[in-house]
Design a protein around this motif. Sequence first.
Motif, PDB file in Angstrom:
ATOM      1  N   UNK A  52       0.942  -1.436   0.009  1.00 17.10           N
ATOM      2  CA  UNK A  52      -0.005   0.023  -0.399  1.00 17.10           C
ATOM      3  C   UNK A  52       0.515   0.992   0.220  1.00 17.10           C
ATOM      4  N   UNK A  53       2.071   1.321   0.780  1.00 17.07           N
ATOM      5  CA  UNK A  53       3.229   2.300   1.145  1.00 17.07           C
ATOM      6  C   UNK A  53       3.507   2.980  -0.321  1.00 17.07           C
ATOM      7  N   UNK A  54       3.997   1.927  -1.390  1.00 15.28           N
ATOM      8  CA  UNK A  54       4.877   1.768  -1.969  1.00 15.28           C
ATOM      9  C   UNK A  54       3.690   2.321  -3.418  1.00 15.28           C
ATOM     10  N   UNK A  55       2.138   1.586  -3.766  1.00 16.21           N
ATOM     11  CA  UNK A  55       1.408   1.874  -4.503  1.00 16.21           C
ATOM     12  C   UNK A  55       1.313   3.760  -4.183  1.00 16.21           C
ATOM     13  N   UNK A  56       0.860   4.100  -2.962  1.00 14.41           N
ATOM     14  CA  UNK A  56       0.665   5.339  -2.906  1.00 14.41           C
ATOM     15  C   UNK A  56       1.477   6.634  -3.423  1.00 14.41           C
ATOM     16  N   UNK A  57       2.764   5.857  -2.641  1.00 14.70           N
ATOM     17  CA  UNK A  57       4.387   6.570  -3.572  1.00 14.70           C
ATOM     18  C   UNK A  57       4.647   6.716  -4.486  1.00 14.70           C
ATOM     19  N   UNK A  58       4.160   6.161  -5.608  1.00 13.08           N
ATOM     20  CA  UNK A  58       4.199   6.032  -6.879  1.00 13.08           C
ATOM     21  C   UNK A  58       2.961   6.931  -7.852  1.00 13.08           C
ATOM     22  N   UNK A  59       2.069   7.127  -7.056  1.00 10.40           N
ATOM     23  CA  UNK A  59       1.649   8.274  -6.996  1.00 10.40           C
ATOM     24  C   UNK A  59       1.515  10.035  -6.266  1.00 10.40           C
ATOM     25  N   UNK A  60       2.421  10.292  -5.882  1.00 10.93           N
ATOM     26  CA  UNK A  60       3.471  11.635  -5.670  1.00 10.93           C
ATOM     27  C   UNK A  60       3.784  12.469  -6.684  1.00 10.93           C
ATOM     28  N   UNK A  61       3.020  13.057  -7.140  1.00 12.95           N
ATOM     29  CA  UNK A  61       3.398  14.210  -8.359  1.00 12.95           C
ATOM     30  C   UNK A  61       4.223  14.764  -8.550  1.00 12.95           C
ATOM     31  N   UNK A  62       5.100  15.570  -6.825  1.00 15.78           N
ATOM     32  CA  UNK A  62       6.117  15.935  -7.173  1.00 15.78           C
ATOM     33  C   UNK A  62       7.717  15.613  -6.995  1.00 15.78           C
ATOM     34  N   UNK A  63       6.985  14.006  -6.109  1.00 18.26           N
ATOM     35  CA  UNK A  63       8.797  12.931  -6.107  1.00 18.26           C
ATOM     36  C   UNK A  63       9.334  13.882  -4.979  1.00 18.26           C
ATOM     37  N   UNK A  64       8.432  14.457  -4.187  1.00 16.67           N
ATOM     38  CA  UNK A  64       8.405  14.336  -2.641  1.00 16.67           C
ATOM     39  C   UNK A  64       9.179  13.156  -2.327  1.00 16.67           C
ATOM     40  N   UNK A  65       7.444  12.389  -2.221  1.00 18.68           N
ATOM     41  CA  UNK A  65       7.887  10.628  -1.387  1.00 18.68           C
ATOM     42  C   UNK A  65       8.340   9.842  -2.004  1.00 18.68           C
ATOM     43  N   UNK A  66       9.629   9.084  -1.688  1.00 13.95           N
ATOM     44  CA  UNK A  66       9.940   7.948  -2.453  1.00 13.95           C
ATOM     45  C   UNK A  66      10.245   6.464  -1.513  1.00 13.95           C
ATOM     46  N   UNK A  67      10.939   5.795  -2.003  1.00 14.00           N
ATOM     47  CA  UNK A  67      11.133   4.387  -1.257  1.00 14.00           C
ATOM     48  C   UNK A  67      12.418   3.841  -1.645  1.00 14.00           C
TER      49      UNK A  67
END
Length: 68
Positions: A52-67
């Motif tokens: 769920x975390x990876x799926x959500x982070x992949x939607x981050x439009x700015x790239x501020x979230x990664x993993x």
Amino acid sequence: MEIIKEYSNGEVTVVWKPKLCEHAGICVKMLPEVYNPKEKPWIKVENASTEALKNQIDQCPSGALGYY
């Protein structure tokens, strides 16, 4: 100097780069149990599955979230 915060659940580490954040709110809308800007720390990775975390982070439009 760039600020980078990391939050790990033991399987995945969420990386947050505040300077890149556009405050689109997608993270809060998709996983409100993980992302709560009113709390410290505001990211609680233990409240969602790694998938769920990876799926959500992949939607981050700015790239501020990664993993990793």
